[in-house]
Enzyme design. Structure first.
Site, short mmCIF file in Angstrom:
data_model
loop_
_atom_site.label_atom_id
_atom_site.label_comp_id
_atom_site.label_asym_id
_atom_site.label_seq_id
_atom_site.Cartn_x
_atom_site.Cartn_y
_atom_site.Cartn_z
N HIS A 75 0.85 -1.19 0.00
CA HIS A 75 0.00 0.00 0.00
C HIS A 75 0.88 1.24 0.00
CE1 HIS A 75 -3.89 -1.88 1.85
NE2 HIS A 75 -3.38 -2.62 0.88
N TYR A 204 -8.86 5.04 8.05
CA TYR A 204 -9.03 5.31 9.49
C TYR A 204 -10.08 6.40 9.63
CZ TYR A 204 -4.61 2.90 10.64
OH TYR A 204 -3.61 1.96 10.82
N PRO A 296 -3.45 -0.74 18.99
CA PRO A 296 -3.21 -1.14 17.60
C PRO A 296 -3.37 -0.03 16.55
CG PRO A 296 -5.27 -2.08 18.40
CD PRO A 296 -4.62 -1.43 19.56
N LYS A 300 1.83 -0.91 15.18
CA LYS A 300 3.25 -0.97 15.49
C LYS A 300 3.70 -2.23 16.25
CE LYS A 300 4.83 2.75 13.66
NZ LYS A 300 4.49 2.26 12.32
N TYR A 388 4.45 6.03 10.17
CA TYR A 388 3.59 4.89 9.83
C TYR A 388 4.36 3.83 9.05
CZ TYR A 388 -0.79 2.47 8.92
OH TYR A 388 -1.79 1.53 8.89
P1 FAD Z 1 2.78 -12.75 20.70
O1 FAD Z 1 2.35 -12.69 19.29
O2 FAD Z 1 1.77 -12.53 21.77
O3 FAD Z 1 3.49 -14.16 20.90
C1 FAD Z 1 3.79 -14.67 22.18
C2 FAD Z 1 3.75 -16.19 22.12
O4 FAD Z 1 4.09 -16.71 23.40
C3 FAD Z 1 2.35 -16.70 21.79
O5 FAD Z 1 2.40 -17.66 20.75
C4 FAD Z 1 1.86 -17.31 23.11
O6 FAD Z 1 0.97 -18.40 22.92
C5 FAD Z 1 3.19 -17.73 23.73
N1 FAD Z 1 3.14 -17.87 25.18
C6 FAD Z 1 2.44 -17.13 26.08
N2 FAD Z 1 2.64 -17.58 27.32
C7 FAD Z 1 3.49 -18.62 27.22
C8 FAD Z 1 4.06 -19.51 28.17
N3 FAD Z 1 3.76 -19.42 29.46
N4 FAD Z 1 4.90 -20.46 27.71
C9 FAD Z 1 5.19 -20.59 26.39
N5 FAD Z 1 4.67 -19.77 25.45
C10 FAD Z 1 3.83 -18.80 25.86
N6 FAD Z 1 0.88 -5.03 15.24
C11 FAD Z 1 1.35 -4.52 14.08
O7 FAD Z 1 2.57 -4.35 13.95
N7 FAD Z 1 0.53 -4.16 13.04
C12 FAD Z 1 -0.82 -4.31 13.13
O8 FAD Z 1 -1.54 -4.03 12.15
C13 FAD Z 1 -1.37 -4.81 14.36
N8 FAD Z 1 -2.70 -4.98 14.50
C14 FAD Z 1 -3.18 -5.59 15.62
C15 FAD Z 1 -4.54 -5.79 15.73
C16 FAD Z 1 -5.06 -6.39 16.87
C17 FAD Z 1 -6.55 -6.57 16.98
C18 FAD Z 1 -4.19 -6.84 17.90
C19 FAD Z 1 -4.74 -7.54 19.12
C20 FAD Z 1 -2.83 -6.65 17.81
C21 FAD Z 1 -2.31 -6.02 16.67
N9 FAD Z 1 -0.94 -5.80 16.53
C22 FAD Z 1 -0.46 -5.20 15.40
C23 FAD Z 1 -0.02 -6.21 17.59
C24 FAD Z 1 0.66 -7.56 17.32
O9 FAD Z 1 -0.29 -8.56 17.07
C25 FAD Z 1 1.54 -7.95 18.51
O10 FAD Z 1 2.31 -6.85 18.89
C26 FAD Z 1 2.47 -9.13 18.17
O11 FAD Z 1 1.74 -10.33 18.15
C27 FAD Z 1 3.62 -9.26 19.18
O12 FAD Z 1 4.38 -10.40 18.89
P2 FAD Z 1 5.13 -11.18 20.07
O13 FAD Z 1 5.81 -12.32 19.40
O14 FAD Z 1 5.88 -10.24 20.89
O15 FAD Z 1 3.95 -11.71 21.00
C1 PHB Z 2 -5.35 -4.83 10.52
O1 PHB Z 2 -5.45 -4.95 9.28
O2 PHB Z 2 -5.60 -5.77 11.28
C2 PHB Z 2 -4.92 -3.55 11.10
C3 PHB Z 2 -4.63 -2.48 10.26
C4 PHB Z 2 -4.22 -1.27 10.81
C5 PHB Z 2 -4.14 -1.13 12.18
C6 PHB Z 2 -4.43 -2.19 13.01
C7 PHB Z 2 -4.82 -3.42 12.48
O3 PHB Z 2 -3.78 0.06 12.70
#
Ligand code: FAD
Ligand code: PHB
Length: 410
Positions: A75, A204, A296, A300, A388
């Site tokens: 995009h 947005y 979200p 980021k 962004y």
């Molecule tokens: P996680 O993805 O949470 O991974 C952690 C892992 O550890 C999981 O698999 C979990 O099961 C595991 N775990 C937990 N506890 C234990 C345990 N006790 N023992 C072993 N394993 C364990 N970010 C963006 O950059 N762009 C976006 O567009 C965006 N949109 C989002 C939309 C929504 C609705 C949400 C909820 C989040 C969004 N995010 C976005 C944020 C993004 O999803 C998270 O920041 C990202 O998943 C972080 O990755 P991580 O590996 O740090 O943690």
């Molecule tokens: C998404 O596509 O899930 C999404 C897009 C933009 C955001 C957050 C989530 O800021």
């Protein structure tokens, strides 16, 4: 009891843990990844969609960018909508050609799990009773139960990549971490719908009834979000009620609106800003959501997780190859600088685009003025665009043994 030794024990197979494991592998470093959920659960969890240019470049340089280059949607711009009008911000033009790519976190995680499986290095799913110990020693351990056996992994280092609700951060003794936190008085109701996206770019929206976001996952799947109270029971929203509210908030005066389709997934996520500092305790390093959460709105979270583990991989490589400890010592400070800039941006996007239950008429008019300025000033649009698409990275790809192959995903 099966006993293992490894260089880096990684707790969590989300984006942070899997990217770290692969970066270490590419540098000939050993790791064991321990995840408490099943492979299917980890892949099916619907979350992020927007990848910064730097995250796309990292995946590509790591050799796991094939899916992204085939199915990722590049995009070059996005829309900000308020008072019934959409305003386009040209991200590529304002940032010298940078863009974002829409590619579901599910796909990112699937690609990384496939790559990990291909390396034959250990990745345990469905590990029970995961704990970390020996944090005050030079050989911390990860303990867990898998199948019928108790396991103990003796590590040089542990990477706590287990997300916000994981066990690594709470295992750090009281008084070590300073927590900075803000909980927002709203959450997002998100849906996936079988409907062709009616716009090629994200929209947005700030509407009188609250925030709404139009996004997508593929040419056939639309992803939409609505601001709701943080504890909103999803069962109280029928599919018809969700579509009514989506269309009310998103339809613009020129008649643009999302296409309607069958809702295949829905859920509510509360919103919070959170930082735990420092992101290290002795030989335990926290990365990604285990150390910090952003609302979200700025897209980021996953991107920060990727940049944390790039910084960590550089430090571990330098330690093993040159006996150098300075980058391990600087890990937390280097990450936190980027984390705080992303926190500020995410807080700003959130507070500018959501309606707060305790806001005054002044607050709302200020939001409108903020958006009016944003969408009419090249300087303001440039500021949004460069944040962004992602601010420049803290460490070079070369420092983790990678070369940039940006052109491959264009
Ligand atoms: P996680 O993805 O949470 O991974 C952690 C892992 O550890 C999981 O698999 C979990 O099961 C595991 N775990 C937990 N506890 C234990 C345990 N006790 N023992 C072993 N394993 C364990 N970010 C963006 O950059 N762009 C976006 O567009 C965006 N949109 C989002 C939309 C929504 C609705 C949400 C909820 C989040 C969004 N995010 C976005 C944020 C993004 O999803 C998270 O920041 C990202 O998943 C972080 O990755 P991580 O590996 O740090 O943690
Ligand atoms: C998404 O596509 O899930 C999404 C897009 C933009 C955001 C957050 C989530 O800021």
């Amino acid at each position: 009891m099966p006993a293992h030794t490894t260089q880096v024990g990684i707790v969590g197979a989300g984006p942070a843990g899997l990217i770290l494991g692969h970066l270490l592998h590419l540098n000939g470093l050993d790791s064991v990844i321990v995840e408490n959920r099943s492979r299917e659960y980890v892949i099916d969890r619907v979350r992020a969609g927007v990848l910064e240019q730097g995250t796309v470049d990292l995946m590509t340089a790591m050799g796991v960018g094939q899916g992204l280059s085939q199915a990722g949607l590049r995009h070059d711009g996005l829309y900000i909508s308020f008072q019934g009008q959409r305003h386009r911000i040209d991200l590529a033009e304002l940032t010298g050609g940078k863009a974002i790519t829409v590619y579901g976190q599910n796909e990112v995680v699937r690609d990384l799990i496939d790559a990990r499986t291909g390396t034959k290095r250990p990745l345990y799913f469905e590990a029970d009773n995961v704990s970390v110990g020996g944090l005050d020693s030079d050989n911390p351990v990860i303990r867990f139960r898998h199948g019928d056996a108790d396991h103990e992994v003796r590590c040089d280092f542990i990477a706590g990549c287990d997300g916000f609700h994981g066990i690594c951060r709470p295992s750090i003794p009281d008084g070590v971490l300073t927590i900075s936190e803000r909980v927002y008085p709203f959450g997002w109701l998100g849906i996936l719908a079988e409907a062709a996206p009616s716009s090629d770019e994200l929209v947005y929206t700030l509407h009188e009834r609250g925030f709404a976001l139009f996004s997508m996952r593929s040419p056939k799947i639309t992803r939409l979000y609505l601001q709701v109270p943080p504890d909103e029971p999803i069962d109280e929203w029928s599919d018809d009620a969700i579509w009514d509210e989506m269309l009310t908030r998103m339809t613009t005066r020129d008649g643009w609106r999302p296409n309607i389709g069958r809702i295949v997934q829905k859920g509510v996520t509360p919103m919070r800003s959170f930082v735990a500092a420092p992101m290290r305790y002795n030989r335990l390093f926290l990365a990604g959501d285990a150390a910090h959460i952003v609302p979200p709105t700025g897209a980021k979270g996953l991107n920060l997780a990727a940049s944390d583990v790039l910084v960590l991989a550089r430090a571990l490589k330098a330690f093993y190859e040159q006996g150098r400890r300075t980058w391990l010592d600087e890990y937390s400070d280097v990450c936190l600088r980027r984390v705080w800039r992303a926190q500020r941006f995410s807080w700003w996007m959130t507070s500018t685009l959501h309606r707060s239950p305790d806001e005054t008429a002044f607050d709302h008019q200020r939001q409108i003025a903020d958006l009016d300025y944003l969408t009419s000033s090249i300087a303001a649009m440039t500021s949004l665009a460069e944040q962004y698409v992602g601010l420049p990275g803290e460490v070079s790809f070369e420092s983790v043994g990678l070369t940039r192959r940006q052109e491959e995903q264009r």
